[in-house]
Design a protein around this motif. Structure first.
Motif, PDB file in Angstrom:
ATOM      1  N   LEU A 168      41.574  39.423  38.662  1.00 45.09           N
ATOM      2  CA  LEU A 168      41.418  38.128  37.997  1.00 45.09           C
ATOM      3  C   LEU A 168      42.650  37.789  37.161  1.00 45.09           C
ATOM      4  O   LEU A 168      43.144  36.649  37.187  1.00 45.09           O
ATOM      5  CB  LEU A 168      40.166  38.156  37.122  1.00 45.09           C
ATOM      6  CG  LEU A 168      39.901  36.871  36.318  1.00 45.09           C
ATOM      7  CD1 LEU A 168      39.726  35.675  37.259  1.00 45.09           C
ATOM      8  CD2 LEU A 168      38.668  37.044  35.432  1.00 45.09           C
ATOM      9  N   CYS A 169      43.182  38.764  36.415  1.00 46.28           N
ATOM     10  CA  CYS A 169      44.356  38.502  35.590  1.00 46.28           C
ATOM     11  C   CYS A 169      45.585  38.199  36.450  1.00 46.28           C
ATOM     12  O   CYS A 169      46.433  37.384  36.075  1.00 46.28           O
ATOM     13  CB  CYS A 169      44.633  39.691  34.669  1.00 46.28           C
ATOM     14  SG  CYS A 169      43.409  39.875  33.345  1.00 46.28           S
ATOM     15  N   ASN A 197      45.490  36.581  39.279  1.00 48.43           N
ATOM     16  CA  ASN A 197      45.325  35.204  39.737  1.00 48.43           C
ATOM     17  C   ASN A 197      45.593  34.188  38.624  1.00 48.43           C
ATOM     18  O   ASN A 197      46.181  33.133  38.850  1.00 48.43           O
ATOM     19  CB  ASN A 197      43.915  35.003  40.289  1.00 48.43           C
ATOM     20  CG  ASN A 197      43.698  35.766  41.573  1.00 48.43           C
ATOM     21  OD1 ASN A 197      44.647  36.012  42.328  1.00 48.43           O
ATOM     22  ND2 ASN A 197      42.458  36.157  41.839  1.00 48.43           N
ATOM     23  N   LEU A 232      34.688  33.631  33.464  1.00 47.25           N
ATOM     24  CA  LEU A 232      35.277  34.491  34.501  1.00 47.25           C
ATOM     25  C   LEU A 232      35.718  35.834  33.912  1.00 47.25           C
ATOM     26  O   LEU A 232      35.476  36.902  34.497  1.00 47.25           O
ATOM     27  CB  LEU A 232      36.477  33.786  35.137  1.00 47.25           C
ATOM     28  CG  LEU A 232      36.182  32.549  35.994  1.00 47.25           C
ATOM     29  CD1 LEU A 232      37.483  31.910  36.459  1.00 47.25           C
ATOM     30  CD2 LEU A 232      35.306  32.920  37.183  1.00 47.25           C
ATOM     31  N   ALA A 250      34.234  39.542  34.800  1.00 47.31           N
ATOM     32  CA  ALA A 250      35.083  40.628  35.302  1.00 47.31           C
ATOM     33  C   ALA A 250      34.981  41.854  34.401  1.00 47.31           C
ATOM     34  O   ALA A 250      34.893  43.005  34.884  1.00 47.31           O
ATOM     35  CB  ALA A 250      36.533  40.150  35.395  1.00 47.31           C
TER      36      ALA A 250
END
Length: 596
Positions: free
Chosen positions: A212-213, A215, A270, A274
């Protein structure tokens, strides 16, 4: 970035009083009395010495904290405070931190305590006056994983508790952030991935946050931030300048990249999702590790219990064998029951007779054979030396002179000594167990002769040699005894008994002759057709196995074709009973020859 710093400046108590004065409401009533937690805090302070290496720290534990965080470290006060809620559902009187191992009942509280101890030990740099607050914030963010990595170096066994503290401390900070947008994502990366890089969390567990980080921040910015916190992990505890420089670099990297990075509207959700995946994964891993440790501990406990039971069983067997030997080899020569009580009316002994000339000759031959088998050549050891005493070797002497002439250090050793040592002669231990049930009548005469021959030969060979013969059916009778002088007459006996008690007969011979002990030529001869019941066979085979495991040779002599083989014994079938003395003599000679 975290909602609460775990390194707090000294609180202003007057400001707190003014706040309550302005509020006008009564103070909140704690769920339990703060006084009840004083002892818990004091005991935690005792354990803090080992965790932090400092003896000047105070630990307070109360419902709620001044900082609002579950725990905090105040460098100015040299104090660590913990929220009593971390110990829920335990009550103060149920918590005893001074007892090592008690922390396993409250891993979340202990994990947070270990985290604050890491701050106390390694967060010793102080911010200079006039420092940029945003830079200090960034430096304190990097400090979270740095101190845990430093603590892990000296106390690697605390890793499990630091993983637990991450679940306790990080999740609330992610759900209620003080930063927004890109800075929030960067803070999550520092808190989660920074702990990954110091070995607190595993790479597989943190994959959700890493993806996630990557992205949200982009690969380049994430690589830059990773380099910054990795460099901060190497910073010395007192180096405030370097830590603030890393904080400045952090802020500059975010400022440069932020305008070009789109921020998702639901970024907080988000990130929380995560991080929740990461924490669930770590919880599952820790649960699996705990289950494996519990299983290993249970297995170890089971093995220890089994070993203790085995030792107790062996001790019981030794006591039983000693009692059996004492009752069987009694001075009165009476027959005994399995429980050791006298049973003179059941004695198979029919009398004694003088040995024949052939038996005397056989005893003399066996004695000579045993002495020959027991003889050990002297051992020789040769040693060389550069100086006398010893026999001079001229070749080595010339080599030594040549070495000296060449100007090198002489290494040749021209003198040789020979050391000869006499090897001890092993004594002999021979036990004979003869079955005197009704089916063994043919063995009575030859076994009586063999018992006398072996006892006589052993006495003539070595004063330390011992022999004994026990006749058994349901009862036990000693025909010859260990430790007595060589018998002058042959004891005769009859075979009219019923049932079998070979297990107790072996116990008596084992204890009386020390057949399980190393250092002697040991032989057990069992003369039987082995027509036993299942329980009798099981008992006999168990004792035979114990003897063979201890290195004692076990020979079974059978006289009839219908005889059975006792497992674990060396079977020797003798169609002619008169050959039993010679067979026993040969087996005894082989036993002492094999002894080293």
């Amino acid at each position: 970035m975290s909602a609460h710093h775990h390194v707090q400046s000294t609180p202003d108590d007057n400001a707190d009083l003014a706040r309550w004065d302005d509020d006008g409401a009564p103070p909140a009533q704690p769920r339990s009395s703060p006084n009840a937690w004083l002892r818990v805090g004091a005991e935690l302070g005792d354990r803090l010495v080992a965790l932090s290496g400092r003896q000047d720290l105070l630990v307070t534990c109360r419902p709620g904290t001044r900082s609002g965080a579950p725990a905090a470290y105040f460098p100015g006060l040299a104090e660590i405070e913990l929220d009593a809620a971390l110990f829920a559902p335990l009550k103060p009187h149920e918590i005893h931190p001074r007892t090592v191992g008690d922390e396993e009942r409250y891993p979340a509280a202990w994990g947070v305590f270990v985290h604050e101890a890491a701050h106390a030990a390694h967060s010793v740099w102080t911010q200079p006056d006039g420092a940029d607050p945003r830079v200090v914030e960034a430096a304190l963010l990097l400090e979270e994983s740095r101190v845990e990595g430093a603590h892990l170096i000296t106390r690697p066994t605390d890793r499990t508790y630091l993983r637990t503290s991450a679940r306790t401390l990080v999740m609330p900070d992610i759900a209620h952030p003080t930063l927004q947008g890109i800075e929030h994502a960067a803070a999550v990366a520092a808190l989660i991935l920074g702990r990954r890089d110091v070995g607190i969390l595993d790479a597989g567990e943190t994959r959700a946050v890493a993806d996630l980080c990557a992205n949200v921040l982009g690969a380049n910015l994430l690589a830059t931030l990773t380099r910054i916190w990795t460099a901060a992990h190497q910073c010395a505890d007192h180096d405030a300048t370097t830590m603030l420089a890393h904080g400045r670099e952090w802020c500059d990297a975010l400022d440069a990249a932020a305008p070009a990075l789109p921020v998702p509207e639901n970024l907080t959700d988000l990130l929380s999702g995560a991080v929740r995946v990461v924490m669930d994964s770590t919880a599952a891993t820790d649960a699996a590790d705990l289950a494996a440790q519990t299983a290993a501990a249970n297995a170890m406990t089971s093995r220890s219990t089994a070993q203790a039971q085995d030792r107790a069983q062996r001790a019981g067997q030794r006591r039983k064998a000693a009692a059996t030997a004492k009752s069987v080899f009694n001075t009165r020569g009476t027959t005994v029951n399995p429980d050791g009580t006298p049973a003179p009316s059941s004695s198979p002994v029919t009398g004694t007779r003088r040995p024949t000339a052939a038996e005397k000759s056989a005893a003399a031959r066996l004695s000579r054979a045993l002495r020959a088998a027991a003889y050990r050549e002297r051992t020789e050891e040769k040693a060389t030396s550069p100086t006398p005493p010893g026999r001079l070797n001229m070749r080595a002497a010339l080599a030594r002179d040549a070495q000296r002439a060449a100007g090198s250090i002489p290494t040749a050793e021209p003198f040789t000594q020979t050391h000869r040592r006499t090897s001890p002669t092993p004594p002999l231990r021979v036990g004979i167990a003869v079955d005197v049930s009704g089916s063994m009548r043919a063995a009575c005469a030859p076994v009586a002769s063999a018992a006398w021959i072996v006892a006589r030969a052993a006495a003539l060979t070595d004063p330390d040699s011992l022999t004994a013969t026990v006749a058994y059916d349901h009862h036990l009778t000693a025909l010859t005894r260990p430790g007595h002088r060589a018998p002058e007459r042959v004891t005769t006996f009859a075979a009219n008994g019923g049932a079998h008690n070979l297990g107790d007969a072996i116990n008596a011979l084992d204890h009386g002759l020390e057949l399980s002990r190393l250092g002697a030529g040991r032989l057990l001869v069992i003369v039987t057709d082995a027509h036993y019941g299942s329980d009798e066979t099981t008992s006999a085979v168990t004792r035979v196995k114990q003897l063979t495991t201890a290195g004692c040779a076990v020979l079974q002599l059978t006289l009839t074709a219908s005889s059975r083989h006792l497992p674990g014994t060396t079977l020797l079938h003798l169609p002619r009973p008169s050959s039993a003395p010679a067979a026993i003599a040969k087996a005894a000679t082989d036993a002492i020859r094999r002894t080293r």
